[in-house]
Design an enzyme around this catalytic site. Sequence first.
Site, PDB file in Angstrom:
ATOM      1  CD  GLU A  92       4.030   5.360  -1.690  1.00 27.64           C
ATOM      2  OE1 GLU A  92       5.255   5.546  -1.839  1.00 27.64           O
ATOM      3  OE2 GLU A  92       3.295   4.904  -2.568  1.00 27.64           O
ATOM      4  CG  ASP A  93       0.933   2.144   0.384  1.00 25.20           C
ATOM      5  OD1 ASP A  93       0.558   3.302   0.115  1.00 25.20           O
ATOM      6  OD2 ASP A  93       1.454   1.384  -0.444  1.00 25.20           O
TER       7      ASP A  93
END
Length: 743
Positions: A92-93
């Site tokens: 996600e990051d």
Amino acid sequence: MLKVRRRIKPPVSPPADVSVEALLGLLRREGREPDEALVRKAYAFSADKHAGQTRRSGEPYVTHPLAVACLLAELRFDDICCVVGLLHDVLEDTLATREVLEEQFGPEVTQLVDGVTKIGRHAYVRRDEAQAQTFRKLILASAKDIRVILVKLADRLHNMQTLEHMPPENRRRIALETLEIYAPLAHRLGMSRVKGELEDLSFFYLYPHQFAEVHRKLREKMSGGKSATERIRSRLEELLRENEIEAEISYRVKRYYSIYQKLRRQGIDISQLYDYLAFRIITVSPRDTYAALGVVHQAWRPVPGRFKDYIAMPKPNLYQSLHTTVMADRGQPFEVQIRTREMDLVAEEGIAAHWNYKEGVGEPRTDPNILWLRQLLEWQQEVKDARTFLNTLKIDLYPDEVYVFSPKGEVFSFPRGATTVDFAYRVHTEVGHHCTGARVNGKLVPLRTELRNGDMVEIVTDPSRKPSRDWLTMVATSRAKSKIRHWINTEQRQRAVEIGRRLLEKEFKKYRLNPKKLLDGESLETYLTEHGMSRLEDLYSRVGFGKLPVRQVLEEFAPRDQIADPPEQPGRFRQAVENLLPSGSGAIAVRGYDDMLAYMAQCCKPLPGEEIVGYVTRGRGVSVHSVDCPNVRNLLYHPEREIAVEWARGDGRGFPVQLSIETEDNPGMLARLTEVIAKGDSNIRQIEAEAVEPGRGLIRVLVEVKGRRHLEKLKSAIQAVPGVLEVDRDMAGQRGGALPAGR
Ligand code: MN
């Protein structure tokens, strides 16, 4: 005066040691052998990918996945779970891709990490839509492998523990989402510790003032209570030892949010809350739980209705325990929970306690919590829209309540067994009073219909509709019950006042007395006070309810000499009836009311011997209809206004009946009919004829008959006249056969 209040800190349990070594230490508990190399590799990978990123607290980002992994290990989940915890944010990051992850950690870990990853949000997707889609994906992935949701819960718990570093505008949103979705999910999976922490933290951020209030008052309560608590504890220990029951005793203050909910539910102040303290007795064998219960109940008096046996009847999330509340010596009640070590583990950790370490992957197939999740997905298969999915999911997270939607999409919760009437009263009291039916998921249903989870309910109202007594049997909420009861009482009283007033007026007028003049002034005041009434209306209502005979009032207020000789009377109801219906009438007695104004309804003019029903009108007494009268059935019929009536003795005069006779348009038809009617021993009051179409005539005749049998005879005599096509009794008044069009 300046008051300085100490700032209350968020209710975070003291942080455990967060490090890779601590993580491995937790994983090695109970003789387990985690894949140490894999755990270290995952940590290194995560630290590398998140390098340079910081959390809002200023710490390096990797502290977050590490903390999540430690929480999972603390909850006794396996090493794969913890590896996923370490990697849960890399897709996600960071720039890490699925391909790289799969290459490094294999398909199993990759799939799990992917399940926890949010769906990328495009600029044109609304936040709630994106949230719903993400959540749907999470549930779908969890049904394949339950560990997805476990990692997500640990992730959320750590985010909540560190929420104070978030900007205030984000805190509320995240806390609300936690309270609405994640805490109930943890509850449904039996993870009561996680649920409790999530709730308390959400409570802290969502309702800071209420939290501070509960926090402060609880401290007050606890100060000085310590010794009393310790006394109970040592007494418990002593008693169990004497009875040779091996057990551990602990106590704790209940959680802030559960106390707050309890206060709100019961509408009480915290000073009135007693069982904020719970003792826990952990026994070795299940049999000892009941033995310990006996000991407790012998030492202190149990509070009735508070004993619950969740051992014999476990909760849906497998929770097992005995609960009881007893009175301490100084009248301070306290709760005692009794269970075995295994039960305690399940109670605290839920699904984690069932975790099958030996098999490593997968999970116990029979765990009802997992079955529940799968079932949930089966039910939701057809739900295509993500937001609807999220809403219905919220519903199924609360097993004891029914959640339904209004057409505008508002969600209302009800206890099981609630019906559409409960819903109507929840919307608005007036909607409740006038509801005639409901549309559930677009289909018209009777009011009695029980609400089911996810129903979309729309109430159909009619301003002329009124509540009735039998509604009381079909509502489950106290709100609806009290509103209906209030309405009925008010209505009944109004009715009684009206009837009482009429009866008194009638009686007074019989002697040519003026009730307004007599029922006034000091004598009235005195009478009312002496008889425990405050207003003239109370007197009317007593008369109307039949508790106070009219004659008694008359004797009290009228001059004695003027009421000595009752004037000549044509019959009990005669007078009143004739006033209202000059064309004739029958005598009717209203059952249960000795002396009530009653008259024959104009529309159906019921005959002696016919089944009749009384209908209380406003201000005109009781109108008496035939039970078959369409007016009664369709238009005027309000069950609560119905009153039992019966025929009194006949008085020899005829009753008027309107007949419609369809004939061939023969010359001399009218003459033949009048002859037959006269021969049939009946008077004709009125007769008219018209041609309705070529060759067809309609004759309306108002005849007098003695009763039903007489009418039947007359009708067949008319029917036998050559050229007569049909004879009908006109039930709906002057307008020939047809029901009145409007109302
Ligand atoms: Mn995270």
